[in-house]
Design a protein around this motif. Structure first.
Motif, PDB file in Angstrom:
ATOM      1  N   THR A  23      32.075  36.918  39.646  1.00 38.23           N
ATOM      2  CA  THR A  23      32.384  38.287  40.053  1.00 38.23           C
ATOM      3  C   THR A  23      33.566  38.311  41.016  1.00 38.23           C
ATOM      4  O   THR A  23      34.458  39.153  40.898  1.00 38.23           O
ATOM      5  CB  THR A  23      31.147  38.957  40.675  1.00 38.23           C
ATOM      6  N   PHE A  24      33.610  37.374  41.968  1.00 38.94           N
ATOM      7  CA  PHE A  24      34.744  37.302  42.892  1.00 38.94           C
ATOM      8  C   PHE A  24      36.021  37.010  42.119  1.00 38.94           C
ATOM      9  O   PHE A  24      37.058  37.642  42.330  1.00 38.94           O
ATOM     10  CB  PHE A  24      34.502  36.235  43.969  1.00 38.94           C
ATOM     11  N   PHE A  25      35.950  36.065  41.185  1.00 41.45           N
ATOM     12  CA  PHE A  25      37.114  35.722  40.362  1.00 41.45           C
ATOM     13  C   PHE A  25      37.577  36.941  39.566  1.00 41.45           C
ATOM     14  O   PHE A  25      38.778  37.262  39.553  1.00 41.45           O
ATOM     15  CB  PHE A  25      36.778  34.560  39.421  1.00 41.45           C
ATOM     16  N   ASP A  26      36.665  37.607  38.890  1.00 42.07           N
ATOM     17  CA  ASP A  26      37.025  38.786  38.083  1.00 42.07           C
ATOM     18  C   ASP A  26      37.704  39.859  38.921  1.00 42.07           C
ATOM     19  O   ASP A  26      38.610  40.542  38.453  1.00 42.07           O
ATOM     20  CB  ASP A  26      35.786  39.385  37.412  1.00 42.07           C
ATOM     21  N   THR A  27      37.266  40.026  40.147  1.00 35.70           N
ATOM     22  CA  THR A  27      37.777  41.089  41.010  1.00 35.70           C
ATOM     23  C   THR A  27      39.103  40.730  41.657  1.00 35.70           C
ATOM     24  O   THR A  27      39.978  41.598  41.780  1.00 35.70           O
ATOM     25  CB  THR A  27      36.740  41.417  42.105  1.00 35.70           C
ATOM     26  N   TYR A  28      39.293  39.473  42.047  1.00 31.23           N
ATOM     27  CA  TYR A  28      40.435  39.137  42.900  1.00 31.23           C
ATOM     28  C   TYR A  28      41.417  38.115  42.346  1.00 31.23           C
ATOM     29  O   TYR A  28      42.447  37.860  42.977  1.00 31.23           O
ATOM     30  CB  TYR A  28      39.925  38.642  44.260  1.00 31.23           C
ATOM     31  N   ALA A  29      41.168  37.516  41.203  1.00 35.76           N
ATOM     32  CA  ALA A  29      42.052  36.456  40.701  1.00 35.76           C
ATOM     33  C   ALA A  29      43.474  36.951  40.458  1.00 35.76           C
ATOM     34  O   ALA A  29      44.437  36.228  40.734  1.00 35.76           O
ATOM     35  CB  ALA A  29      41.479  35.843  39.432  1.00 35.76           C
ATOM     36  N   ALA A  30      43.629  38.160  39.976  1.00 39.58           N
ATOM     37  CA  ALA A  30      44.969  38.669  39.663  1.00 39.58           C
ATOM     38  C   ALA A  30      45.839  38.846  40.907  1.00 39.58           C
ATOM     39  O   ALA A  30      47.070  38.821  40.810  1.00 39.58           O
ATOM     40  CB  ALA A  30      44.868  39.993  38.909  1.00 39.58           C
ATOM     41  N   GLN A  31      45.232  39.006  42.087  1.00 40.26           N
ATOM     42  CA  GLN A  31      45.996  39.225  43.319  1.00 40.26           C
ATOM     43  C   GLN A  31      46.111  37.966  44.179  1.00 40.26           C
ATOM     44  O   GLN A  31      46.597  38.042  45.296  1.00 40.26           O
ATOM     45  CB  GLN A  31      45.354  40.341  44.167  1.00 40.26           C
ATOM     46  N   ASN A  32      45.636  36.837  43.697  1.00 40.67           N
ATOM     47  CA  ASN A  32      45.666  35.596  44.468  1.00 40.67           C
ATOM     48  C   ASN A  32      46.200  34.454  43.612  1.00 40.67           C
ATOM     49  O   ASN A  32      46.089  34.486  42.383  1.00 40.67           O
ATOM     50  CB  ASN A  32      44.255  35.244  44.956  1.00 40.67           C
ATOM     51  N   THR A  33      46.744  33.441  44.269  1.00 40.37           N
ATOM     52  CA  THR A  33      47.224  32.283  43.515  1.00 40.37           C
ATOM     53  C   THR A  33      46.031  31.513  42.962  1.00 40.37           C
ATOM     54  O   THR A  33      44.937  31.542  43.540  1.00 40.37           O
ATOM     55  CB  THR A  33      48.061  31.336  44.401  1.00 40.37           C
ATOM     56  N   PRO A  34      46.234  30.804  41.863  1.00 38.04           N
ATOM     57  CA  PRO A  34      45.132  29.989  41.328  1.00 38.04           C
ATOM     58  C   PRO A  34      44.626  28.959  42.335  1.00 38.04           C
ATOM     59  O   PRO A  34      43.420  28.705  42.403  1.00 38.04           O
ATOM     60  CB  PRO A  34      45.754  29.306  40.104  1.00 38.04           C
ATOM     61  N   GLU A  35      45.516  28.403  43.155  1.00 35.70           N
ATOM     62  CA  GLU A  35      45.113  27.415  44.146  1.00 35.70           C
ATOM     63  C   GLU A  35      44.233  28.034  45.232  1.00 35.70           C
ATOM     64  O   GLU A  35      43.219  27.449  45.621  1.00 35.70           O
ATOM     65  CB  GLU A  35      46.350  26.754  44.783  1.00 35.70           C
ATOM     66  N   ASP A  36      44.650  29.194  45.742  1.00 38.28           N
ATOM     67  CA  ASP A  36      43.848  29.865  46.763  1.00 38.28           C
ATOM     68  C   ASP A  36      42.496  30.300  46.204  1.00 38.28           C
ATOM     69  O   ASP A  36      41.463  30.177  46.873  1.00 38.28           O
ATOM     70  CB  ASP A  36      44.595  31.085  47.335  1.00 38.28           C
ATOM     71  N   MET A  37      42.501  30.793  44.974  1.00 40.20           N
ATOM     72  CA  MET A  37      41.248  31.234  44.357  1.00 40.20           C
ATOM     73  C   MET A  37      40.304  30.039  44.169  1.00 40.20           C
ATOM     74  O   MET A  37      39.122  30.114  44.530  1.00 40.20           O
ATOM     75  CB  MET A  37      41.527  31.913  43.024  1.00 40.20           C
ATOM     76  N   ALA A  38      40.812  28.941  43.654  1.00 34.29           N
ATOM     77  CA  ALA A  38      39.969  27.761  43.431  1.00 34.29           C
ATOM     78  C   ALA A  38      39.392  27.242  44.747  1.00 34.29           C
ATOM     79  O   ALA A  38      38.205  26.884  44.816  1.00 34.29           O
ATOM     80  CB  ALA A  38      40.770  26.666  42.723  1.00 34.29           C
ATOM     81  N   ALA A  39      40.202  27.210  45.790  1.00 33.12           N
ATOM     82  CA  ALA A  39      39.725  26.732  47.093  1.00 33.12           C
ATOM     83  C   ALA A  39      38.626  27.638  47.636  1.00 33.12           C
ATOM     84  O   ALA A  39      37.611  27.153  48.159  1.00 33.12           O
ATOM     85  CB  ALA A  39      40.891  26.652  48.084  1.00 33.12           C
ATOM     86  N   HIS A  40      38.819  28.941  47.516  1.00 33.34           N
ATOM     87  CA  HIS A  40      37.803  29.863  48.032  1.00 33.34           C
ATOM     88  C   HIS A  40      36.498  29.745  47.244  1.00 33.34           C
ATOM     89  O   HIS A  40      35.409  29.677  47.840  1.00 33.34           O
ATOM     90  CB  HIS A  40      38.308  31.313  47.994  1.00 33.34           C
ATOM     91  N   LEU A  41      36.593  29.723  45.929  1.00 32.32           N
ATOM     92  CA  LEU A  41      35.379  29.634  45.117  1.00 32.32           C
ATOM     93  C   LEU A  41      34.606  28.355  45.428  1.00 32.32           C
ATOM     94  O   LEU A  41      33.376  28.373  45.527  1.00 32.32           O
ATOM     95  CB  LEU A  41      35.729  29.708  43.630  1.00 32.32           C
ATOM     96  N   ALA A  42      35.324  27.254  45.612  1.00 36.50           N
ATOM     97  CA  ALA A  42      34.666  25.982  45.903  1.00 36.50           C
ATOM     98  C   ALA A  42      33.975  25.991  47.264  1.00 36.50           C
ATOM     99  O   ALA A  42      32.909  25.388  47.433  1.00 36.50           O
ATOM    100  CB  ALA A  42      35.680  24.844  45.841  1.00 36.50           C
ATOM    101  N   SER A  43      34.547  26.711  48.233  1.00 35.70           N
ATOM    102  CA  SER A  43      33.970  26.692  49.580  1.00 35.70           C
ATOM    103  C   SER A  43      32.907  27.764  49.809  1.00 35.70           C
ATOM    104  O   SER A  43      32.097  27.636  50.721  1.00 35.70           O
ATOM    105  CB  SER A  43      35.078  26.867  50.627  1.00 35.70           C
TER     106      SER A  43
END
Length: 184
Positions: A23-43
């Motif tokens: 859900t976080f990915f679906d909502t915010y992935a388009a406005q964030n870099t793939p690296e920042d998104m991956a780091a946030h999801l992992a943490s």
């Protein structure tokens, strides 16, 4: 739709971790870099972290289910609020996520009413939350539920520091009608 709200338990950790991350990915992935998104999801959304939150007595996790399908969830927690939140008995809506396919179907309203009811039982007089300033859909929904801006804070996604609005709502006596099937 057969929606019911129930209290989450540690056995829900894997399902909740996967749902929250998606859900976080679906909502915010388009406005964030793939690296920042991956780091946030992992943490933020591991099974261990979700299990800990589900077992934490200071956190109430409410699951909105459509039959056996998780449609959304919210987490209510006690703790330190930003300085702009001046109400002594304010509790935080830490997470409030609804799957995209359930937007506009009444899930958010029912879930927020259940959060308000749970907060009232825990002695809260107000709720507060932070929401990304670039999320107009969420800001509009929270406004409909009585939340008003009280200040700002920030949220970090990976390496990106983002500005959030801090919104506060009173919990009134009549805020929680229509919360059938809620278990607390």
């Amino acid at each position: 739709m057969r929606l019911h709200i129930r209290r989450g338990n540690p056995g829900d950790a894997a399902t909740l971790a996967a749902f929250a991350a998606q859900t976080f990915f679906d909502t915010y992935a388009a406005q964030n870099t793939p690296e920042d998104m991956a780091a946030h999801l992992a943490s933020a959304y591991g099974v261990g972290q979700q299990g800990g939150e589900l077992a934490d007595p200071e956190v109430v996790t409410l699951l909105a289910e459509d039959g056996e399908v998780l449609a959304g969830f919210a987490q209510l927690r006690r703790g330190r609020a930003p300085e702009c939140v001046t109400h002594a008995r304010a509790h935080e809506v830490h997470r409030f996520y609804v799957a995209r396919e359930y937007h506009g179907r009444g899930v958010s309203r029912l879930l927020m009413r259940a959060v308000m009811a749970a907060a009232r039982v825990r002695g809260a007089t107000h709720l507060w939350l932070s929401v990304w300033e670039r999320n107009p859909r969420a800001i509009a929904f929270y406004g409909k539920m009585g939340f008003v801006p009280e200040g700002t804070t920030y949220f970090v996604v990976g390496q990106d520091r983002q500005d959030d609005l801090v919104l506060v709502a009173p919990i009134g006596v009549g805020d929680a009608p229509g919360t059938p099937n809620q278990e607390d």
